[in-house]
Write a protein that holds these residues in place. Structure first.
Motif, short mmCIF file in Angstrom:
data_model
loop_
_atom_site.label_atom_id
_atom_site.label_comp_id
_atom_site.label_asym_id
_atom_site.label_seq_id
_atom_site.Cartn_x
_atom_site.Cartn_y
_atom_site.Cartn_z
N UNK A 199 33.56 45.54 28.22
CA UNK A 199 34.22 46.81 28.53
C UNK A 199 33.85 47.88 27.51
N UNK A 200 33.79 47.48 26.24
CA UNK A 200 33.42 48.44 25.19
C UNK A 200 31.98 48.92 25.39
N UNK A 201 31.08 48.02 25.77
CA UNK A 201 29.70 48.42 26.02
C UNK A 201 29.62 49.42 27.17
N UNK B 61 44.03 54.86 23.48
CA UNK B 61 44.92 53.86 22.89
C UNK B 61 44.51 52.43 23.19
N UNK B 62 43.85 52.22 24.33
CA UNK B 62 43.40 50.87 24.68
C UNK B 62 42.27 50.44 23.75
N UNK B 63 41.34 51.37 23.47
CA UNK B 63 40.23 51.05 22.57
C UNK B 63 40.76 50.74 21.17
N UNK B 64 41.71 51.53 20.71
CA UNK B 64 42.31 51.27 19.39
C UNK B 64 43.03 49.93 19.39
N UNK C 13 34.79 39.81 36.52
CA UNK C 13 34.89 41.08 35.79
C UNK C 13 33.83 41.16 34.70
N UNK C 14 33.68 40.07 33.94
CA UNK C 14 32.71 40.07 32.84
C UNK C 14 31.30 40.31 33.35
N UNK C 15 30.92 39.65 34.44
CA UNK C 15 29.58 39.81 35.00
C UNK C 15 29.36 41.25 35.50
N UNK C 16 30.36 41.79 36.18
CA UNK C 16 30.21 43.15 36.73
C UNK C 16 30.09 44.19 35.63
N UNK D 132 41.46 47.03 34.16
CA UNK D 132 40.88 45.77 33.65
C UNK D 132 41.35 45.49 32.23
N UNK D 133 41.32 46.50 31.38
CA UNK D 133 41.71 46.31 29.98
C UNK D 133 43.19 46.02 29.82
N UNK D 134 43.99 46.53 30.74
CA UNK D 134 45.44 46.23 30.70
C UNK D 134 45.72 44.84 31.26
N UNK D 135 44.87 44.38 32.15
CA UNK D 135 45.09 43.10 32.83
C UNK D 135 44.56 41.91 32.04
#
Length: 467
Positions: A312-314, A336-339, A267-270, A299-302
């Motif tokens: 993910x933020x980038x 809400x996920x970003x917060x 995930x991080x690489x992709x 992804x952010x929930x997992x």
């Protein structure tokens, strides 16, 4: 100006200390280092330990000479070559000085000779022994050229292309891509010459081998290297042109690959690679149509790993450059996920800065988005980040942007920021960083309807213009 010397000059001084001043080797080395440092000489490219092989040769020199002798013998013993390759790789992994020494001794040309000869054999008969030999040579080349990509020449480029075109073995391809990656680091001309060989087509084909995870990761790492603009010797690079072509060929396959591979490392690489390729508005639309918005939410929930949150933020920030995609992100409840990221990882300055940039990008020129972020508790999270990192310029600057964009078109919640004491925080930031981004801080204060003194950027002198 930094002064430099050759390895031979350093060795002569050490030798003189031993012979003329009757010093022990350790004392001679210590004295030579102190002497050159006092003269302002940069010793980073000098082997200082004086570890010698046979006679008066350094281990690096002795190893390269043995490889040269073996290479000149048509009936060389594979095991002896592999042994010397391992020794050279060990020396090169020590530091840049050992790699420079090996390069000057001609190690690069010898390794290419081995690689070229054995590749011809391998392409005729793909046996395991030749495959292992090629991988050993490639790994040694990778170590040799780490931080000295200038060694790459036209012959090396042709060999890289030949390997990618003709070899199907995954381990050989991975070793080739790692070598390619080192060749592209901080070297714009290498990137351009390799790209001119249509290496993007090779990367596209290799990415289709979804069953080989390591190969896919190596492909993405090389793709990101072509997007860099890190060579200070070149005034204008072609990072944008490379990213544009790579995006056309890779961005959708990587997005599809990500759907089937939600493990943390993959995930991080992709995420990192997709974000680096979104250099045009239409590419954001392409991945959005392919379902990246909902996939990001999953992804952010997992996952909760720091580096995944950062990547993910980038990617969210890159996608938000397209207004339509920005709205799609908000529709899948990304706010809400970003917060939450800002709350959970707010103690990490880098993550906090990236999350704040997300908020800034998602609320830019969008009052409804600002309302959503206020309802998610973004105001408290932003202020908390400013308090946690009062001396971090990036956090403070991104916080100013986030505040400004949240209130610029929606002033109803200004009171919320005032209750949290943001005016004092912004004024404190202005005292520290006014020279860097004072305008951004004043803009945030202005849109918060605080007392702020705005300076005229340009004043006319009252001179009458001639007709």
């Amino acid at each position: 100006m930094v002064r430099v010397i050759t390895q031979e000059t350093y060795d002569d001084v050490v030798k003189e200390n031993i012979e003329e001043f009757d010093m022990s080797p350790e004392e001679a080395v210590k004295e030579a280092i102190a002497q050159f440092q006092a003269q302002g000489v940069d010793l980073s490219n000098i082997i200082k330990d004086m570890v010698l092989g046979s006679g008066e040769e350094h281990v690096v020199t002795a190893t390269v000479n043995k490889l040269r002798d073996l290479c000149s013998n048509p009936e060389y013993d594979d095991q002896m070559v592999l042994q010397e390759l391992a020794a050279l790789k060990t020396e090169c992994n020590k530091d840049i000085a050992h790699r420079v020494k090996a390069g000057k001794e001609g190690a690069y040309t010898i390794l290419l000779d081995f690689l070229e000869a054995r590749l011809k054999v391998y392409l005729q008969n793909e046996n395991e022994t030749s495959g292992r030999f090629i991988i050993s040579v490639l790994n040694t080349l990778t170590s040799l050229m780490d931080t000295q990509p200038d060694l790459l020449d036209a012959r090396g480029i042709d060999l890289i292309k030949s390997l990618l075109d003709n070899v199907k073995n995954g381990d050989i391809l991975i070793a080739t891509l790692k070598w390619t990656s080192n060749c592209c680091t901080k070297h714009e001309m290498n990137r351009q010459r390799l790209f001119a060989k249509k290496i993007a087509d090779n990367l596209q084909l290799l990415l289709k081998q979804k069953n080989n995870i390591k190969l896919a990761v190596a492909v993405m790492q090389v793709a990101r290297k072509f997007n860099l603009d890190d060579d200070v010797r070149v005034e204008f690079g072609k990072a944008h042109e490379h990213a544009k072509e790579l995006a056309i060929k890779l961005v959708l396959p990587i997005t599809d690959y990500l759907k089937d591979n939600l493990d943390e490392d993959k995930v991080a690489e992709c995420l990192k690679t997709i974000a680096s390729l979104l250099v045009r508005n239409e590419f954001c639309s392409m991945v959005a149509d392919a379902g990246i918005c909902a996939l990001l939410l999953t992804i952010l929930l997992k996952h909760n790993r720091e580096d995944i949150m950062q990547q993910a933020c980038k990617l969210i920030t890159a996608l938000a450059g397209n207004d339509n995609v920005k709205r799609k992100l908000m529709q899948v409840d990304i706010a809400p996920i970003v917060v939450s990221i800002l709350y959970r990882h707010g103690n990490n300055a880098k993550t906090a800065a990236l999350a704040l940039k997300c908020i800034s990008s998602l609320t830019l020129r969008e009052a409804p988005h600002a309302i959503t972020f206020f309802s998610c508790g973004a105001a408290d999270a932003v202020v908390s980040a400013m308090k946690n990192h009062p001396d971090d310029a990036t956090v403070q600057k991104n916080a100013c942007w986030a505040i400004r964009n949240m209130v610029a078109r929606y002033r109803d919640e200004n009171c919320k920021f005032h209750e949290l004491g943001v005016e004092e925080l912004l004024n404190d930031a202005y005292k520290k960083f006014s020279g860097d981004f004072g305008f951004d801080i004043k803009s945030a204060l202005r849109d918060l309807e605080c007392d702020v003194k705005l300076e005229e950027q340009w004043k006319g002198k009252g001179v009458q213009m001639e007709k």
